[in-house]
Design an enzyme around this catalytic site. Sequence first.
Site, PDB file in Angstrom:
ATOM      1  N   GLY A 196      32.262  53.125  34.929  1.00 37.49           N
ATOM      2  CA  GLY A 196      33.236  53.360  33.473  1.00 37.49           C
ATOM      3  C   GLY A 196      33.923  54.765  33.690  1.00 37.49           C
ATOM      4  O   GLY A 196      33.876  55.191  32.682  1.00 37.49           O
ATOM      5  N   THR A 237      37.065  55.632  34.345  1.00 39.38           N
ATOM      6  CA  THR A 237      38.485  55.706  34.271  1.00 39.38           C
ATOM      7  C   THR A 237      38.865  56.306  33.076  1.00 39.38           C
ATOM      8  O   THR A 237      40.076  56.979  32.648  1.00 39.38           O
ATOM      9  CB  THR A 237      39.174  54.579  34.321  1.00 39.38           C
ATOM     10  OG1 THR A 237      38.628  53.444  33.114  1.00 39.38           O
ATOM     11  CG2 THR A 237      38.914  53.793  35.728  1.00 39.38           C
ATOM     12  N   ARG A 238      38.107  56.611  31.909  1.00 38.80           N
ATOM     13  CA  ARG A 238      38.418  57.098  30.715  1.00 38.80           C
ATOM     14  C   ARG A 238      37.143  57.695  29.855  1.00 38.80           C
ATOM     15  O   ARG A 238      36.197  57.310  30.193  1.00 38.80           O
ATOM     16  CB  ARG A 238      39.330  56.184  29.807  1.00 38.80           C
ATOM     17  CG  ARG A 238      38.552  54.948  29.275  1.00 38.80           C
ATOM     18  CD  ARG A 238      39.330  53.763  28.678  1.00 38.80           C
ATOM     19  NE  ARG A 238      38.799  52.628  28.559  1.00 38.80           N
ATOM     20  CZ  ARG A 238      38.148  52.228  27.352  1.00 38.80           C
ATOM     21  NH1 ARG A 238      38.338  53.243  26.365  1.00 38.80           N
ATOM     22  NH2 ARG A 238      37.635  51.453  27.123  1.00 38.80           N
ATOM     23  N   LEU A 278      31.469  44.427  36.280  1.00 36.47           N
ATOM     24  CA  LEU A 278      29.638  44.862  36.131  1.00 36.47           C
ATOM     25  C   LEU A 278      28.863  43.909  35.441  1.00 36.47           C
ATOM     26  O   LEU A 278      27.711  43.889  35.751  1.00 36.47           O
ATOM     27  CB  LEU A 278      29.898  46.168  35.311  1.00 36.47           C
ATOM     28  CG  LEU A 278      28.537  47.000  35.333  1.00 36.47           C
ATOM     29  CD1 LEU A 278      28.243  47.400  36.795  1.00 36.47           C
ATOM     30  CD2 LEU A 278      28.585  48.089  34.228  1.00 36.47           C
ATOM     31  N   ASN A 288      27.229  54.613  33.042  1.00 34.99           N
ATOM     32  CA  ASN A 288      27.952  54.931  31.761  1.00 34.99           C
ATOM     33  C   ASN A 288      28.918  53.885  31.276  1.00 34.99           C
ATOM     34  O   ASN A 288      28.997  53.743  30.053  1.00 34.99           O
ATOM     35  CB  ASN A 288      28.877  55.978  32.067  1.00 34.99           C
ATOM     36  CG  ASN A 288      30.163  56.224  30.850  1.00 34.99           C
ATOM     37  OD1 ASN A 288      29.675  56.687  29.945  1.00 34.99           O
ATOM     38  ND2 ASN A 288      31.254  55.762  31.455  1.00 34.99           N
ATOM     39  N   SER A 344      22.987  55.560  23.783  1.00 34.34           N
ATOM     40  CA  SER A 344      23.752  55.957  22.543  1.00 34.34           C
ATOM     41  C   SER A 344      22.726  56.336  21.167  1.00 34.34           C
ATOM     42  O   SER A 344      21.715  55.810  21.284  1.00 34.34           O
ATOM     43  CB  SER A 344      24.650  54.880  21.867  1.00 34.34           C
ATOM     44  OG  SER A 344      25.110  54.875  20.600  1.00 34.34           O
ATOM     45  N   TYR A 355      25.191  45.778  20.035  1.00 38.59           N
ATOM     46  CA  TYR A 355      25.465  47.096  21.000  1.00 38.59           C
ATOM     47  C   TYR A 355      24.357  47.943  20.799  1.00 38.59           C
ATOM     48  O   TYR A 355      23.761  48.422  21.942  1.00 38.59           O
ATOM     49  CB  TYR A 355      26.708  47.860  20.322  1.00 38.59           C
ATOM     50  CG  TYR A 355      26.853  49.150  21.284  1.00 38.59           C
ATOM     51  CD1 TYR A 355      27.450  49.182  22.404  1.00 38.59           C
ATOM     52  CD2 TYR A 355      26.719  50.004  20.432  1.00 38.59           C
ATOM     53  CE1 TYR A 355      27.804  50.453  23.011  1.00 38.59           C
ATOM     54  CE2 TYR A 355      26.925  51.512  21.040  1.00 38.59           C
ATOM     55  CZ  TYR A 355      27.573  51.702  22.244  1.00 38.59           C
ATOM     56  OH  TYR A 355      27.686  52.887  22.646  1.00 38.59           O
ATOM     57  N   LYS A 371      21.786  49.337  23.800  1.00 38.35           N
ATOM     58  CA  LYS A 371      21.418  50.664  24.092  1.00 38.35           C
ATOM     59  C   LYS A 371      19.951  51.127  23.983  1.00 38.35           C
ATOM     60  O   LYS A 371      19.514  51.956  24.840  1.00 38.35           O
ATOM     61  CB  LYS A 371      22.492  51.693  23.103  1.00 38.35           C
ATOM     62  CG  LYS A 371      23.696  51.559  23.770  1.00 38.35           C
ATOM     63  CD  LYS A 371      23.960  51.794  25.266  1.00 38.35           C
ATOM     64  CE  LYS A 371      25.625  51.920  25.426  1.00 38.35           C
ATOM     65  NZ  LYS A 371      25.822  52.309  26.793  1.00 38.35           N
ATOM     66  N   ILE A 382      31.713  60.316  19.645  1.00 40.38           N
ATOM     67  CA  ILE A 382      32.652  61.091  20.568  1.00 40.38           C
ATOM     68  C   ILE A 382      34.089  61.064  19.902  1.00 40.38           C
ATOM     69  O   ILE A 382      34.494  59.752  19.722  1.00 40.38           O
ATOM     70  CB  ILE A 382      32.618  60.513  21.888  1.00 40.38           C
ATOM     71  CG1 ILE A 382      31.319  60.238  22.418  1.00 40.38           C
ATOM     72  CG2 ILE A 382      33.435  61.376  22.844  1.00 40.38           C
ATOM     73  CD1 ILE A 382      30.491  61.857  22.382  1.00 40.38           C
TER      74      ILE A 382
END
Length: 258
Positions: free
Chosen positions: A13, A15-16, A65, A91, A142, A155, A159, A187
């Site tokens: 992950g 790319t951003r 993934l 990540n 998280s 989610y 985590k 974030i």
Amino acid sequence: MSLFSGTNCVVTGGTRGIGEAVARRFVRAGATVVLTGRTADAAQEAAEQLSERGPGKAYGLGFDLASPDAVVAAADQMEELLGGIDVLVNNAGIATLHRFVDVPVGDFDAVFAVNVRGSFVLSQAVAQSMADRGGAIINISSQAGHQGQALVSHYAASKAALLGLTKCMALELAPAIRVNAVCPGIIETDMIQEDFKRQATLLGGEAEQVRDRTLARIPLGRFQQAEAIADAVAFLASPAAQEITGQVLHVNGGMTTS
């Protein structure tokens, strides 16, 4: 700036967001990095941009993934590109927003397939060769996985599972491989306001009210930056953390103290 010179890293992950910041931190410190993304084009573009800044080097690799076969094949490609992996940062993750009673089973399965099983399979694929040379695995969990959070039960559960996986991996892979987790808080990204809008739609009220309630839960009174997570990951991957394994580092402005 050459702390990771000669070190080979993989960041899923990448790319951003947090993943890009972690990959950038490693490249800036001299590492060679394979960053992954959902598509080869996005991963390669991100890698080219990081390589231009140097002094390290980045390669981009796109794969699904959620597909165990694709993950194993990608691990072979990573080994071939790098000649061995010293640091793996799990990540990549996905999330959707739903009230608990409305979470589609398909969303639950999709989130676990990426956030948990993807990290599990990739770590398995990398661990044996990493054990021969020593290394570090850092799982990005998280604060939601530690203390729970409304609208993301599936989610948060994924985590939390990643935290359990971290502790088991640390026990079994020691002493050659250290395994730790980082729990980011909220974030600050370009999309954060959109998240507040979606939460407001589901919970009622206005986006600014959601934002204010969220800030009120953070003792330091600010959202965190992706670079702060990257610094935590770099620490756990570095020789400075050579006696640390099986631990969870919270980078959330104090959210989990209340």
